[in-house]
Design a protein around this motif. Sequence first.
Motif, PDB file in Angstrom:
ATOM      1  N   TRP A  22       6.027  31.635  -6.656  1.00 16.03           N
ATOM      2  CA  TRP A  22       5.795  32.263  -5.357  1.00 16.03           C
ATOM      3  C   TRP A  22       4.782  33.410  -5.380  1.00 16.03           C
ATOM      4  O   TRP A  22       3.964  33.521  -4.461  1.00 16.03           O
ATOM      5  CB  TRP A  22       7.106  32.706  -4.716  1.00 16.03           C
ATOM      6  N   PHE A  25       1.375  31.899  -5.217  1.00 14.55           N
ATOM      7  CA  PHE A  25       1.107  31.397  -3.869  1.00 14.55           C
ATOM      8  C   PHE A  25       0.696  32.542  -2.947  1.00 14.55           C
ATOM      9  O   PHE A  25      -0.271  32.429  -2.182  1.00 14.55           O
ATOM     10  CB  PHE A  25       2.354  30.685  -3.326  1.00 14.55           C
ATOM     11  N   LEU A  26       1.412  33.669  -3.038  1.00 13.76           N
ATOM     12  CA  LEU A  26       1.099  34.811  -2.180  1.00 13.76           C
ATOM     13  C   LEU A  26      -0.301  35.355  -2.468  1.00 13.76           C
ATOM     14  O   LEU A  26      -1.021  35.738  -1.549  1.00 13.76           O
ATOM     15  CB  LEU A  26       2.144  35.918  -2.340  1.00 13.76           C
ATOM     16  N   VAL A  29      -2.615  33.170  -0.575  1.00  7.80           N
ATOM     17  CA  VAL A  29      -2.509  33.428   0.863  1.00  7.80           C
ATOM     18  C   VAL A  29      -3.244  34.712   1.227  1.00  7.80           C
ATOM     19  O   VAL A  29      -3.952  34.767   2.232  1.00  7.80           O
ATOM     20  CB  VAL A  29      -1.024  33.500   1.304  1.00  7.80           C
ATOM     21  N   ASP A  32      -6.854  34.201   1.650  1.00  7.09           N
ATOM     22  CA  ASP A  32      -7.218  33.276   2.731  1.00  7.09           C
ATOM     23  C   ASP A  32      -7.840  34.067   3.883  1.00  7.09           C
ATOM     24  O   ASP A  32      -7.343  35.129   4.251  1.00  7.09           O
ATOM     25  CB  ASP A  32      -5.961  32.546   3.209  1.00  7.09           C
ATOM     26  N   ALA A  35      -5.669  35.521   6.679  1.00  8.48           N
ATOM     27  CA  ALA A  35      -4.696  36.574   6.393  1.00  8.48           C
ATOM     28  C   ALA A  35      -5.023  37.896   7.093  1.00  8.48           C
ATOM     29  O   ALA A  35      -4.138  38.691   7.367  1.00  8.48           O
ATOM     30  CB  ALA A  35      -4.604  36.802   4.886  1.00  8.48           C
ATOM     31  N   PHE A  45      -0.183  35.120  10.258  1.00 10.50           N
ATOM     32  CA  PHE A  45      -0.255  34.187   9.134  1.00 10.50           C
ATOM     33  C   PHE A  45       0.183  34.892   7.852  1.00 10.50           C
ATOM     34  O   PHE A  45       1.027  34.388   7.100  1.00 10.50           O
ATOM     35  CB  PHE A  45      -1.688  33.663   8.999  1.00 10.50           C
ATOM     36  N   LEU A  46      -0.371  36.050   7.585  1.00 14.87           N
ATOM     37  CA  LEU A  46      -0.016  36.797   6.378  1.00 14.87           C
ATOM     38  C   LEU A  46       1.417  37.303   6.451  1.00 14.87           C
ATOM     39  O   LEU A  46       2.186  37.179   5.491  1.00 14.87           O
ATOM     40  CB  LEU A  46      -0.982  37.968   6.163  1.00 14.87           C
ATOM     41  N   HIS A  49       3.969  34.581   5.822  1.00 12.85           N
ATOM     42  CA  HIS A  49       3.983  34.158   4.425  1.00 12.85           C
ATOM     43  C   HIS A  49       4.578  35.223   3.502  1.00 12.85           C
ATOM     44  O   HIS A  49       5.271  34.893   2.543  1.00 12.85           O
ATOM     45  CB  HIS A  49       2.581  33.728   3.982  1.00 12.85           C
ATOM     46  N   LEU A  52       8.311  34.787   3.941  1.00 12.54           N
ATOM     47  CA  LEU A  52       8.773  33.578   3.264  1.00 12.54           C
ATOM     48  C   LEU A  52       8.810  33.763   1.744  1.00 12.54           C
ATOM     49  O   LEU A  52       9.780  33.383   1.085  1.00 12.54           O
ATOM     50  CB  LEU A  52       7.882  32.387   3.613  1.00 12.54           C
ATOM     51  N   VAL A  53       7.766  34.342   1.193  1.00  9.03           N
ATOM     52  CA  VAL A  53       7.706  34.564  -0.255  1.00  9.03           C
ATOM     53  C   VAL A  53       8.790  35.553  -0.676  1.00  9.03           C
ATOM     54  O   VAL A  53       9.461  35.345  -1.693  1.00  9.03           O
ATOM     55  CB  VAL A  53       6.301  35.037  -0.675  1.00  9.03           C
ATOM     56  N   SER A  56      12.149  33.822  -0.630  1.00 10.98           N
ATOM     57  CA  SER A  56      12.211  32.848  -1.720  1.00 10.98           C
ATOM     58  C   SER A  56      12.388  33.520  -3.072  1.00 10.98           C
ATOM     59  O   SER A  56      13.102  33.007  -3.942  1.00 10.98           O
ATOM     60  CB  SER A  56      10.946  31.982  -1.729  1.00 10.98           C
TER      61      SER A  56
END
Length: 73
Positions: A22, A25-26, A29, A32, A35, A45-46, A49, A52-53, A56
């Motif tokens: 994770w 992944f962050l 992101v 991106d 973000a 969007f950021l 995420h 979510l991260v 998780s």
Amino acid sequence: MELPVFASLVLVVAGVWSLVVWPQFLRRVMKDPRARDSAGKATRFLTVHVVLVSISMVWGAATAAIGIMAMAG
């Protein structure tokens, strides 16, 4: 708590997996273009995420901890 050793190991591996995957992944992101807006402010969007991260990773840590406690107990 009593679990078979195999089940305990699965929990530890799953938890460690979450704690390793994770954050990577962050990082992607955050790089991106979606973000940040044109002013450099975090977008939804950021924010979504990051939430979510974070969730998780907490679940991953808890899963690993349960696996470790099951092996110790």
